[in-house]
Design a protein around this motif. Sequence first.
Motif, PDB file in Angstrom:
ATOM      1  N   ARG A  53       0.822  -1.217   0.000  1.00 36.86           N
ATOM      2  CA  ARG A  53       0.000   0.000   0.000  1.00 36.86           C
ATOM      3  C   ARG A  53       0.855   1.266   0.000  1.00 36.86           C
ATOM      4  NH1 ARG A  53      -3.295  -0.353   5.262  1.00 36.86           N
ATOM      5  NH2 ARG A  53      -1.316  -1.270   5.957  1.00 36.86           N
ATOM      6  N   PHE A  54       2.143   1.127   0.251  1.00 34.60           N
ATOM      7  CA  PHE A  54       2.993   2.299   0.453  1.00 34.60           C
ATOM      8  C   PHE A  54       3.944   2.478  -0.720  1.00 34.60           C
ATOM      9  CE2 PHE A  54       1.771   0.379   4.476  1.00 34.60           C
ATOM     10  CZ  PHE A  54       1.031   1.433   5.014  1.00 34.60           C
ATOM     11  N   SER A  55       4.139   3.726  -1.104  1.00 41.23           N
ATOM     12  CA  SER A  55       4.925   4.024  -2.298  1.00 41.23           C
ATOM     13  C   SER A  55       6.419   3.864  -2.030  1.00 41.23           C
ATOM     14  CB  SER A  55       4.622   5.436  -2.787  1.00 41.23           C
ATOM     15  OG  SER A  55       4.822   6.389  -1.769  1.00 41.23           O
ATOM     16  N   PRO A  57      10.592   4.546  -2.858  1.00 41.23           N
ATOM     17  CA  PRO A  57      11.394   3.349  -2.605  1.00 41.23           C
ATOM     18  C   PRO A  57      11.369   2.818  -1.168  1.00 41.23           C
ATOM     19  CG  PRO A  57      12.821   5.263  -2.817  1.00 41.23           C
ATOM     20  CD  PRO A  57      11.438   5.741  -3.105  1.00 41.23           C
ATOM     21  N   SER A  58      10.535   3.393  -0.302  1.00 41.40           N
ATOM     22  CA  SER A  58      10.384   2.803   1.033  1.00 41.40           C
ATOM     23  C   SER A  58       9.806   1.397   0.916  1.00 41.40           C
ATOM     24  CB  SER A  58       9.471   3.666   1.905  1.00 41.40           C
ATOM     25  OG  SER A  58      10.082   4.905   2.220  1.00 41.40           O
ATOM     26  N   VAL A  59      10.128   0.569   1.898  1.00 42.07           N
ATOM     27  CA  VAL A  59       9.625  -0.806   1.942  1.00 42.07           C
ATOM     28  C   VAL A  59       8.958  -1.023   3.294  1.00 42.07           C
ATOM     29  CG1 VAL A  59      10.213  -3.255   1.838  1.00 42.07           C
ATOM     30  CG2 VAL A  59      11.492  -1.614   0.428  1.00 42.07           C
ATOM     31  N   VAL A  60       7.740  -1.548   3.266  1.00 41.57           N
ATOM     32  CA  VAL A  60       7.021  -1.844   4.493  1.00 41.57           C
ATOM     33  C   VAL A  60       6.599  -3.313   4.452  1.00 41.57           C
ATOM     34  CG1 VAL A  60       5.043  -1.279   5.970  1.00 41.57           C
ATOM     35  CG2 VAL A  60       6.189   0.533   4.667  1.00 41.57           C
ATOM     36  N   ALA A  61       6.846  -4.020   5.534  1.00 43.66           N
ATOM     37  CA  ALA A  61       6.480  -5.439   5.615  1.00 43.66           C
ATOM     38  C   ALA A  61       5.764  -5.691   6.929  1.00 43.66           C
ATOM     39  CB  ALA A  61       7.719  -6.320   5.497  1.00 43.66           C
ATOM     40  N   PHE A  62       5.064  -6.833   7.008  1.00 42.76           N
ATOM     41  CA  PHE A  62       4.245  -7.131   8.183  1.00 42.76           C
ATOM     42  C   PHE A  62       4.515  -8.553   8.658  1.00 42.76           C
ATOM     43  CE2 PHE A  62       0.304  -8.405  10.361  1.00 42.76           C
ATOM     44  CZ  PHE A  62       0.138  -7.328  11.221  1.00 42.76           C
ATOM     45  N   PHE A  63       5.000  -8.657   9.893  1.00 44.12           N
ATOM     46  CA  PHE A  63       5.230  -9.959  10.516  1.00 44.12           C
ATOM     47  C   PHE A  63       4.099 -10.221  11.495  1.00 44.12           C
ATOM     48  CE2 PHE A  63       6.822 -12.953  13.588  1.00 44.12           C
ATOM     49  CZ  PHE A  63       7.589 -13.827  12.840  1.00 44.12           C
ATOM     50  N   LYS A  64       3.347 -11.293  11.281  1.00 48.15           N
ATOM     51  CA  LYS A  64       2.195 -11.588  12.134  1.00 48.15           C
ATOM     52  C   LYS A  64       2.635 -12.382  13.352  1.00 48.15           C
ATOM     53  CE  LYS A  64      -2.525 -13.396  12.051  1.00 48.15           C
ATOM     54  NZ  LYS A  64      -2.993 -12.177  12.740  1.00 48.15           N
ATOM     55  N   PRO A 141      11.509  16.304   0.319  1.00 44.37           N
ATOM     56  CA  PRO A 141      10.498  15.924   1.303  1.00 44.37           C
ATOM     57  C   PRO A 141      10.873  14.664   2.074  1.00 44.37           C
ATOM     58  CG  PRO A 141       9.762  15.343  -0.894  1.00 44.37           C
ATOM     59  CD  PRO A 141      11.029  16.123  -1.061  1.00 44.37           C
ATOM     60  N   SER A 142      10.461  14.624   3.328  1.00 44.30           N
ATOM     61  CA  SER A 142      10.810  13.545   4.235  1.00 44.30           C
ATOM     62  C   SER A 142      10.093  12.249   3.877  1.00 44.30           C
ATOM     63  CB  SER A 142      10.428  13.953   5.661  1.00 44.30           C
ATOM     64  OG  SER A 142      10.241  12.837   6.494  1.00 44.30           O
ATOM     65  N   GLY A 143      10.858  11.150   3.905  1.00 40.74           N
ATOM     66  CA  GLY A 143      10.257   9.846   3.686  1.00 40.74           C
ATOM     67  C   GLY A 143       9.312   9.451   4.796  1.00 40.74           C
ATOM     68  N   GLY A 151      -0.546   6.408   5.751  1.00 38.45           N
ATOM     69  CA  GLY A 151      -1.202   5.564   6.737  1.00 38.45           C
ATOM     70  C   GLY A 151      -0.356   4.465   7.326  1.00 38.45           C
ATOM     71  N   VAL A 152       0.971   4.619   7.306  1.00 37.67           N
ATOM     72  CA  VAL A 152       1.830   3.552   7.814  1.00 37.67           C
ATOM     73  C   VAL A 152       1.657   3.318   9.312  1.00 37.67           C
ATOM     74  CG1 VAL A 152       3.903   4.905   8.412  1.00 37.67           C
ATOM     75  CG2 VAL A 152       4.151   2.581   7.504  1.00 37.67           C
ATOM     76  N   LEU A 153       1.121   4.307  10.021  1.00 36.55           N
ATOM     77  CA  LEU A 153       0.930   4.160  11.465  1.00 36.55           C
ATOM     78  C   LEU A 153      -0.472   3.691  11.847  1.00 36.55           C
ATOM     79  CD1 LEU A 153       2.842   7.313  12.798  1.00 36.55           C
ATOM     80  CD2 LEU A 153       3.651   4.954  12.662  1.00 36.55           C
TER      81      LEU A 153
END
Length: 385
Positions: A53-55, A57-64, A141-143, A151-153
């Motif tokens: 969902r996030f643009s 070159p940032s990378v977001v992952a989810f560990f359940k 602009p800040s990453g 909405g990363v938070l």
Amino acid sequence: MLPTKNVDSELKAWAIEQRRHFHMNPELSGQEYNTSAYVKEKLAEFGIPLDDRFSGPSVVAFFKGIEGNKTIALRADMDALPLQEEGDKPYISKVPGVMHGCGHDGHTAILLAAAKWMSNNPDLVKNNIRLIFQSSEEASPSGAQKLVKEGVLDGIDAIYGIHLISRMPMGKVGFATGYAMASCNDFDIKIEGKGGHGGYPHDTVDPIYIASHLIQAFQSVVSRNLHPLHAGVISFGGMQAGNSYNVIPHEVTLKGTIRALTFEAAELMHEKTAQLTESICASFGAKGHYQFIEGTPPLYNHPEACEFARGVIENTFGADAFLPIDPVLGAEDFSYYLKEKVGAFINVGMQSEKSQYPHHHPKFDIDEDAIPTAIELMIQLALQA
């Protein structure tokens, strides 16, 4: 070196290998696409799904986690600096004019190593963990600001970040509670006067003379408007005027930075510098044009998160490992996360002969003996929250 229960020699060696890969292949803010691809490849190897969902070159992952009652975010920054690296280390930057001069290569490797450990020990991780590999900490602009807007938070209970610090002794981990780092906002000013002959100043409106008054007056904001217990700094970093001995120029441009340790101080300094520009220029018959360039807000370490983090540090590494530190007027865009959510930004010491040069120096290097401590800290923040 501090004791690391979960970071064995194999994981340490793996993390150092990743760090050196990032160091040899640095990318500037907003351009970390190869770094991003590499991080995604490793996360895929670990079986940790990406959150697309996030643009980039940032990378977001989810560990359940096995319980998933809480979701804790851990962040690492990925960008390098526009510096030509100096030295003869075997892993020196391969990219001319670009180097990791602030430790972000280490931060990325540390969070990857923590993710690797989680993937190998899933039954020990009760909380959900959002892994944030962030672009553009060093530039605007800040990453962080971009990710927060995306909405990363959302759904996050707390967020933590770390920074390897060359001025903190090896074997120490710590932070300032409350306001810990300053805001960083910039300004551009153009003073429009009336140029003319240097021998006939009465026929001119001299913008250089007016600029000298403005430079002096801005310091009164700190000394006479700002609360004495609220730290703040206004510094001019550039001035362009004429280029002749006997010609008074038509205009002068100034640029500088405003740093403040509280939200209230940052707002006051913005308002006062804008007012002074307009009023002082007008009093001399000139026009003052003030452009405010918004940067990062003050970084506020939430007391409840600091209390938790201190407990983690002392329980993991021993009571002597924790080092409370004073606030500084450096800036860090982790502040955008802490403006929205409870959390803390934690410093991991690495001061040594290998890490003797300050951050942003062309000979800066990480003492890799500090890496296991930072990995263990990330793991424990995830486990104990």
